[in-house]
Design a protein around this motif. Structure first.
Motif, short mmCIF file in Angstrom:
data_model
loop_
_atom_site.label_atom_id
_atom_site.label_comp_id
_atom_site.label_asym_id
_atom_site.label_seq_id
_atom_site.Cartn_x
_atom_site.Cartn_y
_atom_site.Cartn_z
N ASP A 74 -3.59 4.46 -1.51
CA ASP A 74 -4.44 3.82 -0.50
C ASP A 74 -5.42 2.84 -1.15
O ASP A 74 -5.69 1.76 -0.61
CB ASP A 74 -5.24 4.88 0.29
N ASP A 75 -5.97 3.23 -2.32
CA ASP A 75 -6.89 2.33 -3.03
C ASP A 75 -6.16 1.09 -3.53
O ASP A 75 -6.69 -0.02 -3.49
CB ASP A 75 -7.53 3.06 -4.22
N VAL A 76 -4.93 1.29 -4.02
CA VAL A 76 -4.14 0.15 -4.50
C VAL A 76 -3.90 -0.85 -3.37
O VAL A 76 -4.09 -2.05 -3.52
CB VAL A 76 -2.80 0.63 -5.09
N GLN A 77 -3.50 -0.31 -2.22
CA GLN A 77 -3.20 -1.19 -1.08
C GLN A 77 -4.45 -1.93 -0.61
O GLN A 77 -4.39 -3.11 -0.28
CB GLN A 77 -2.62 -0.36 0.07
N ALA A 78 -5.59 -1.24 -0.60
CA ALA A 78 -6.82 -1.84 -0.08
C ALA A 78 -7.43 -2.85 -1.04
O ALA A 78 -8.11 -3.80 -0.61
CB ALA A 78 -7.84 -0.75 0.24
N ARG A 79 -7.18 -2.72 -2.33
CA ARG A 79 -7.92 -3.51 -3.31
C ARG A 79 -7.06 -4.47 -4.14
O ARG A 79 -7.61 -5.26 -4.91
CB ARG A 79 -8.67 -2.57 -4.26
N LEU A 80 -5.75 -4.40 -4.03
CA LEU A 80 -4.91 -5.18 -4.93
C LEU A 80 -5.14 -6.69 -4.77
O LEU A 80 -5.13 -7.44 -5.76
CB LEU A 80 -3.42 -4.86 -4.69
N ASP A 81 -5.36 -7.15 -3.54
CA ASP A 81 -5.58 -8.60 -3.33
C ASP A 81 -6.77 -9.10 -4.14
O ASP A 81 -6.71 -10.16 -4.75
CB ASP A 81 -5.79 -8.90 -1.85
N VAL A 82 -7.87 -8.34 -4.12
CA VAL A 82 -9.06 -8.75 -4.86
C VAL A 82 -8.81 -8.67 -6.36
O VAL A 82 -9.26 -9.53 -7.13
CB VAL A 82 -10.28 -7.89 -4.47
N VAL A 83 -8.07 -7.65 -6.79
CA VAL A 83 -7.74 -7.53 -8.21
C VAL A 83 -6.97 -8.77 -8.67
O VAL A 83 -7.27 -9.37 -9.71
CB VAL A 83 -6.92 -6.25 -8.46
N LEU A 84 -5.96 -9.16 -7.89
CA LEU A 84 -5.16 -10.33 -8.27
C LEU A 84 -6.00 -11.60 -8.25
O LEU A 84 -5.84 -12.48 -9.11
CB LEU A 84 -3.95 -10.47 -7.33
N ARG A 85 -6.87 -11.71 -7.27
CA ARG A 85 -7.74 -12.88 -7.19
C ARG A 85 -8.63 -12.97 -8.44
O ARG A 85 -8.87 -14.05 -8.97
CB ARG A 85 -8.61 -12.77 -5.93
#
Length: 411
Positions: A179-190
């Motif tokens: 759930d954390d991966v799905q919620a935060r991956l976009d910001v991590v990649l950015r």
């Protein structure tokens, strides 16, 4: 002395965030300042010790040993440990003696968990990225301000608020949850995208390219790609983009360290292995149904590596898609350049005038370039304006060189 300083700088850039991540796994993000202080003291001790002694054969192991000892000393003697950290590390009446494990596996797991912990929805996206750039990548406030085109004071306040929110949120560094991966991956990649771009188009100091930042961004992106929980098509698209861009490092600068424009680059200096890696990741990224800005930018970078006579039509088509997904001034300017390559310089100038970017150095650099075969007087005027507006010493140098060439050709 210069070599010693470079070694220290390289070690700090590579190891500071790894050590902080491992220590935060024990302290929790609430006490991240304690972890940062211990790691800073470790590097201070290394600086003082290595002034008078040879650098050890394995300096990384030396640093980790010192950090481990400093942490154990801290936990034994500091009053903060007694009042704040000890209860969090205890189970009932049997306190646990922490074992600070600096193995490669622990470092990787800790950094991965740290990335997703820092990119916490408790903070707005810009604050998450700023914090990640500072904690994970070792950016200074000035470097973050450059990356966001913001004032340093604004970034400083943003970082203070973001750290306070992390402390209050009580988030701990722990194994990743889907759930954390799905919620935060976009910001991590950015965050990794911004880190790579800061290295590739550096505005800090006198360097045009900072390969260390690009390498760190690629290392963290590769870490995501190698973990089944975090390996998505978007991750592979971003890795493809990084590989294509990195393949031209050696061709982008001449012997004097000045930028070589794309069309004047020696293609023999392009790194074919990185281009092949880019092709591998791009094919994987395109095997699903998702399309992101990273897919499109990787596609643009791919076409730049080819000699196809129709490549500029493909590049323009991709920029037309990119500008819909995420408009930015740089995307608009790059699209205008592609437009000029397809429709001619006069058409490119007409397209540029629609953008309304008179206060943008890159706008004037582009307009100057397009004016060169049409009006050297106007080209010179825009080169001078671009030089005045540019914040980067390296970019000013490149623009000044092009302006000088223009003056010589006019003589």
């Amino acid at each position: 002395m210069v070599e010693r300083t470079e070694i220290m700088s390289d070690l700090f850039r590579r190891e500071y965030t790894k050590m902080t991540a491992v220590l935060c796994r024990h302290f929790g993000l609430k006490h991240i300042e304690i972890a940062e202080d211990i790691v800073s003291e470790t590097f201070l001790k290394a600086t003082e010790t290595w002034k008078t002694q040879d650098i050890p054969e394995n300096p990384v192991a030396w640093l980790y040993a010192v950090a481990r000892n400093k942490t154990k000393d801290y936990l034994k003697h500091a009053q903060v440990f007694e009042n704040q950290v000890s209860p969090a590390l205890s189970r009932g009446n049997n306190p646990i003696e922490p074992d600070f494990d600096f193995t490669d596996e622990t470092i990787t797991d800790s950094q991965l968990a740290m990335i997703f912990a820092v990119c916490n929805p408790a903070n707005p996206p810009e604050s998450q990225i700023s914090l990640a750039l500072q904690i994970l990548c070792g950016f200074s406030v000035a470097e973050i301000a450059d990356a966001f085109l913001a004032k340093p004071e604004t970034v400083k306040k943003r970082l203070l608020r973001a750290r306070a929110n992390l402390r209050n949120d009580q988030f701990r560094i722990s194994p990743l949850h889907p759930d954390d991966v799905q919620a935060r991956l976009d910001v991590v990649l950015r965050t990794l995208y911004l880190l790579f771009n800061e290295g590739y188009f550096s505005k800090s100091g006198n360097m045009v390219i900072r390969k260390d930042l690009c390498a760190e961004a690629m290392r963290l992106a590769l870490m995501l790609a190698e973990n089944p929980l975090t390996n998505t098509r978007h991750v592979e698209a971003l890795l493809a983009l990084m590989c294509y861009q990195s393949s031209r490092f050696d061709a982008r600068l001449d012997h004097d360290g000045e930028t070589v424009l794309f069309e004047a680059q020696d293609r023999g200096l392009w790194n074919s292995e990185l281009i092949d890696r880019g092709n591998y990741y791009l094919i994987n990224a395109c095997s699903g149904n998702t399309v992101s800005k990273y897919h499109i930018e990787a596609g643009i970078a791919y076409w730049h590596t080819t000699l196809s006579p129709a490549k500029w039509e493909h590049i323009l088509h991709l920029y037309n898609q990119l500008i819909i997904i995420e408009y930015s001034e740089m995307t608009a300017l790059n699209r205008t350049f592609a437009w000029a390559r397809v429709h001619g310089n006069e058409a490119g100038l007409a397209e540029a005038r629609k953008l309304g970017l008179d206060g943008n150095a890159y706008y004037h650099a582009l307009v100057a370039y397009l004016y060169v075969p049409l009006s050297r007087e106007l080209a010179g005027k825009h080169y001078r304006r671009a030089i005045d507006l540019s914040k980067s010493p390296g970019e000013k140098q490149t623009l000044s060189r092009e302006y000088a060439r223009l003056l010589v050709s006019n003589a």
